[in-house]
Design a protein around this motif. Structure first.
Motif, PDB file in Angstrom:
ATOM      1  N   HIS A  36      -5.966  -6.157  -6.838  1.00 55.34           N
ATOM      2  CA  HIS A  36      -4.317  -6.067  -6.346  1.00 55.34           C
ATOM      3  C   HIS A  36      -4.078  -6.600  -5.408  1.00 55.34           C
ATOM      4  N   ASN A  37      -5.136  -7.377  -4.618  1.00 54.48           N
ATOM      5  CA  ASN A  37      -4.730  -8.205  -3.233  1.00 54.48           C
ATOM      6  C   ASN A  37      -3.220  -8.081  -2.379  1.00 54.48           C
ATOM      7  N   HIS A  38      -3.571  -7.337  -1.658  1.00 55.14           N
ATOM      8  CA  HIS A  38      -1.720  -6.805  -1.504  1.00 55.14           C
ATOM      9  C   HIS A  38      -2.298  -6.820   0.206  1.00 55.14           C
ATOM     10  N   TYR A  39      -1.102  -6.781   1.178  1.00 53.23           N
ATOM     11  CA  TYR A  39      -1.269  -6.362   2.195  1.00 53.23           C
ATOM     12  C   TYR A  39      -0.930  -5.249   2.628  1.00 53.23           C
ATOM     13  N   TYR A  40      -0.618  -4.342   2.832  1.00 50.72           N
ATOM     14  CA  TYR A  40       0.121  -3.060   3.800  1.00 50.72           C
ATOM     15  C   TYR A  40      -0.433  -2.759   5.062  1.00 50.72           C
ATOM     16  N   PRO A  41       0.370  -2.229   5.630  1.00 55.00           N
ATOM     17  CA  PRO A  41       0.238  -1.853   7.155  1.00 55.00           C
ATOM     18  C   PRO A  41      -1.018  -0.218   7.359  1.00 55.00           C
ATOM     19  N   SER A  42      -1.538  -0.406   8.010  1.00 52.79           N
ATOM     20  CA  SER A  42      -2.713   0.156   7.761  1.00 52.79           C
ATOM     21  C   SER A  42      -2.431   1.247   8.207  1.00 52.79           C
ATOM     22  N   VAL A  43      -3.027   2.990   7.854  1.00 56.87           N
ATOM     23  CA  VAL A  43      -2.686   4.149   8.322  1.00 56.87           C
ATOM     24  C   VAL A  43      -2.849   4.302   9.669  1.00 56.87           C
ATOM     25  N   GLY A  44      -2.139   5.071  10.443  1.00 56.66           N
ATOM     26  CA  GLY A  44      -2.208   5.597  11.837  1.00 56.66           C
ATOM     27  C   GLY A  44      -1.069   4.428  12.256  1.00 56.66           C
ATOM     28  N   TYR A  45      -0.813   3.469  11.801  1.00 57.39           N
ATOM     29  CA  TYR A  45       0.747   2.263  12.616  1.00 57.39           C
ATOM     30  C   TYR A  45       1.768   2.898  12.624  1.00 57.39           C
ATOM     31  N   VAL A  46       2.397   2.857  13.765  1.00 57.99           N
ATOM     32  CA  VAL A  46       4.026   3.701  13.845  1.00 57.99           C
ATOM     33  C   VAL A  46       4.001   3.134  13.162  1.00 57.99           C
ATOM     34  N   ALA A  47       5.571   2.804  13.202  1.00 59.02           N
ATOM     35  CA  ALA A  47       6.923   2.131  13.108  1.00 59.02           C
ATOM     36  C   ALA A  47       8.212   2.795  13.968  1.00 59.02           C
ATOM     37  N   TYR A  48       9.290   1.399  14.299  1.00 60.50           N
ATOM     38  CA  TYR A  48      10.369   2.372  14.666  1.00 60.50           C
ATOM     39  C   TYR A  48      11.395   3.102  13.510  1.00 60.50           C
ATOM     40  N   GLY A  49      11.598   2.101  12.535  1.00 54.30           N
ATOM     41  CA  GLY A  49      12.029   3.161  11.541  1.00 54.30           C
ATOM     42  C   GLY A  49      11.454   2.512  10.431  1.00 54.30           C
ATOM     43  N   LEU A  50      12.542   3.016   9.294  1.00 56.07           N
ATOM     44  CA  LEU A  50      12.012   2.754   7.825  1.00 56.07           C
ATOM     45  C   LEU A  50      12.694   1.829   7.615  1.00 56.07           C
ATOM     46  N   PRO A  51      11.288   0.949   6.359  1.00 60.02           N
ATOM     47  CA  PRO A  51      11.829   0.145   6.139  1.00 60.02           C
ATOM     48  C   PRO A  51      13.326   0.356   4.806  1.00 60.02           C
ATOM     49  N   GLY A  52      13.730   0.000   4.516  1.00 60.92           N
ATOM     50  CA  GLY A  52      15.310  -0.054   3.550  1.00 60.92           C
ATOM     51  C   GLY A  52      14.671   0.195   1.923  1.00 60.92           C
ATOM     52  N   GLY A  53      15.559   1.658   1.583  1.00 61.52           N
ATOM     53  CA  GLY A  53      14.685   2.085   0.330  1.00 61.52           C
ATOM     54  C   GLY A  53      14.114   2.771   0.264  1.00 61.52           C
ATOM     55  N   SER A  54      13.467   3.459   1.799  1.00 63.98           N
ATOM     56  CA  SER A  54      12.146   4.632   1.615  1.00 63.98           C
ATOM     57  C   SER A  54      13.207   5.505   0.657  1.00 63.98           C
ATOM     58  N   LEU A  55      12.329   6.235   0.142  1.00 63.15           N
ATOM     59  CA  LEU A  55      13.154   7.742  -0.305  1.00 63.15           C
ATOM     60  C   LEU A  55      12.097   8.623   0.394  1.00 63.15           C
TER      61      LEU A  55
END
Length: 212
Positions: A46-65
């Protein structure tokens, strides 16, 4: 087989969930963060990067469902799941049973016995006819599963939205997300990415925008 089948999976071009070709350096959910939360997922090539489980974001990326689940809502973007956390959002592993109307094009199809699963960021999905795709428990004997890994394909261009009535960027983003959610309720849109994009464009046009 790339997860772009007209009958099984719709491309989220209209949601701007895939802004660049899939490749090993692709990093999903490029939102504000502290430090480097990224995790590399090499499973099934698959070879992709993702934010780790538990990471806290200040806001949602644009286009989030926004996805209704239980008594609240979760949020989905490019294979990453979030739940509200005070005034922020925390990355989670999706609960079994949660439904998402469409999957991004860089998911991987995985055969276990005679069943084809969709794999994305540590989670497995099965089609839920008329509702999209459901998160399921990892299938048995998954270590011997055969993955059908796609070659990188350039995704469709992100639609350009022009506010005809002078709407602010904040209002434009809010209207776009509302139209995304409305389009996801249309059954035909769950089966065909072109229908989904047309539904979003029609909704935005009705709110005073031109979509190209």
């Amino acid at each position: 087989m790339r997860c772009r089948s007209t009958l099984l999976c719709a491309v989220l071009g209209a949601l701007a969930l895939a802004h660049a070709p899939a490749h090993a350096d692709r990093r999903h959910g490029d939102h504000r963060r502290g430090g480097d939360p990224w995790r590399f997922d090499p499973r099934y090539s698959h070879n992709h990067y993702y934010p780790s489980v538990g990471y806290v974001a200040y806001g949602l990326p644009g286009g989030s469902l926004s996805i209704a689940f239980g008594t609240g809502h979760l949020f989905f973007n490019s294979g990453v799941w979030f739940r509200p956390y005070a005034d922020r959002y925390v990355v989670i592993a999706p609960p079994v049973g949660v439904l998402v109307p469409v999957l991004p094009p860089d998911c991987v199809t995985v055969w276990v016995g005679n069943t084809m699963y969709y794999y994305l960021n540590g989670a497995y999905y099965l089609p839920a006819p008329g509702r999209g795709f459901a998160v399921v428990a990892p299938p048995p004997s998954v270590e011997t599963a055969q993955a059908n890994v796609p070659a990188p394909i350039k995704p469709p261009p992100t639609p350009v939205i022009y506010p005809r009535n002078g709407q602010s960027p904040a209002q434009t983003e809010g209207d776009r997300q509302e139209c995304n959610r409305w389009a996801a309720t249309q059954q035909a849109a769950l089966l065909d990415a072109d229908v989904f994009q047309r539904a979003v464009a029609a909704c935005m046009d009705g709110r005073g925008y031109t979509v190209r």
